[in-house]
Design an enzyme around this catalytic site. Structure first.
Site, PDB file in Angstrom:
ATOM      1  N   LYS A 285       0.853  -1.190   0.000  1.00 13.02           N
ATOM      2  CA  LYS A 285       0.000   0.000   0.000  1.00 13.02           C
ATOM      3  C   LYS A 285       0.891   1.242   0.000  1.00 13.02           C
ATOM      4  O   LYS A 285       1.736   1.422   0.900  1.00 13.02           O
ATOM      5  CB  LYS A 285      -0.886  -0.042   1.251  1.00 13.02           C
ATOM      6  CG  LYS A 285      -2.122   0.820   1.179  1.00 13.02           C
ATOM      7  CD  LYS A 285      -3.003   0.536   2.396  1.00 13.02           C
ATOM      8  CE  LYS A 285      -4.263   1.349   2.400  1.00 13.02           C
ATOM      9  NZ  LYS A 285      -4.997   1.210   3.668  1.00 13.02           N
TER      10      LYS A 285
HETATM   11  C1  E4P Z   1      -8.305   2.358   3.552  1.00 19.39           C
HETATM   12  O1  E4P Z   1      -7.522   1.573   3.140  1.00 19.39           O
HETATM   13  C2  E4P Z   1      -8.150   3.121   4.789  1.00 19.39           C
HETATM   14  O2  E4P Z   1      -7.429   2.313   5.682  1.00 19.39           O
HETATM   15  C3  E4P Z   1      -9.448   3.431   5.465  1.00 19.39           C
HETATM   16  O3  E4P Z   1     -10.543   3.022   4.693  1.00 19.39           O
HETATM   17  C4  E4P Z   1      -9.552   4.808   6.014  1.00 19.39           C
HETATM   18  O4  E4P Z   1     -10.803   4.933   6.636  1.00 19.39           O
HETATM   19  P1  E4P Z   1     -11.150   6.114   7.658  1.00 19.39           P
HETATM   20  O5  E4P Z   1     -11.330   7.374   6.859  1.00 19.39           O
HETATM   21  O6  E4P Z   1     -12.427   5.673   8.296  1.00 19.39           O
HETATM   22  O7  E4P Z   1      -9.995   6.225   8.605  1.00 19.39           O
END
Ligand code: E4P
Length: 217
Positions: A87
């Site tokens: 990622k």
């Molecule tokens: C995606 O990969 C992120 O980890 C995540 O969806 C972020 O979500 P949030 O905005 O609820 O922190």
């Protein structure tokens, strides 16, 4: 549509896996910290533990923000398990690293995407997944779902293989709306997934069936 769970909590991952509908897991440094997982060794062991629970893709985020650092970290993460998806943040060096990994056949997830232009670049760099954060856009009074529609149109226009991973999903209606628009994947909390199960008429109907059965027996 693939369902990923967005957590580093092993109990919740097990619970979603037990439902039989889980296709993968996404994590980020904040989610790891929330579970008290700190230090390189513990983080690596946690990714290994997640890969033991699920069969699908597991996104593991790099901490470096420079190309060389991302390549070093990403290669080490990818070597842990074929399920690992590297990622990468949606910054200049993240896009360069994405191209590097896609050329090597290593799966990538470009994260922190908030515009159609960013999603276009991620697809050009060969990203496996692009993660538009719909909840965080909603938080600043911008239509997160509209971004999913824009990316869907662009990817369909050019037949990009990159999968739209609707991220920052906060609730069940986000899941349903993303499915209507044609997001390839959604990642959200267990509550958003389990919310799909619920309907009061189901509960009322089941209670009546069971009561009628008892009457006749
Ligand atoms: C995606 O990969 C992120 O980890 C995540 O969806 C972020 O979500 P949030 O905005 O609820 O922190």
């Amino acid at each position: 549509m693939k369902f990923f769970i967005d957590t580093a909590n092993l109990d919740q991952i097990r619970e979603a896996q037990a439902l039989g509908i889980l296709d993968g897991v996404t994590t980020n440094p904040s989610l790891m910290a929330k579970e008290g997982i700190t230090g390189e060794g513990n983080i690596i062991n946690h990714y290994k533990a997640i890969c033991q629970i699920v069969e699908g893709d597991v996104s593991a985020e790099v901490i470096s923000t420079d190309f060389d650092g991302m390549v070093k970290e990403g290669e080490a993460l990818a070597a842990l398990n074929p399920q690992i998806v590297v990622k990468l943040p949606m910054i200049k060096d993240g896009i360069k690293a994405c191209k590097y990994f896609s050329d090597k056949g290593i799966k990538t997830n470009v994260t922190l995407v908030f515009s159609a232009g960013q999603a276009l670049l991620a697809a050009k760099a060969g990203a496996t997944y692009v993660s538009p954060f719909i909840g965080r856009l909603d938080d600043i009074s911008t239509d997160g779902l509209n971004l999913i529609s824009e990316i869907r149109q662009i990817y369909d226009n050019y037949l990009f293989d990159t999968q739209i991973l609707a991220a920052s999903v906060r609730h069940t209606m986000h899941v349903i709306d993303c499915a209507k628009i044609g997001a390839d994947v959604m990642t959200g909390p267990l509550s958003a997934i389990e919310g799909l199960l619920k309907h009061p008429l189901t509960d009322i109907g089941l209670a009546k069936f069971l009561a009628d059965y008892k009457k006749g027996n």
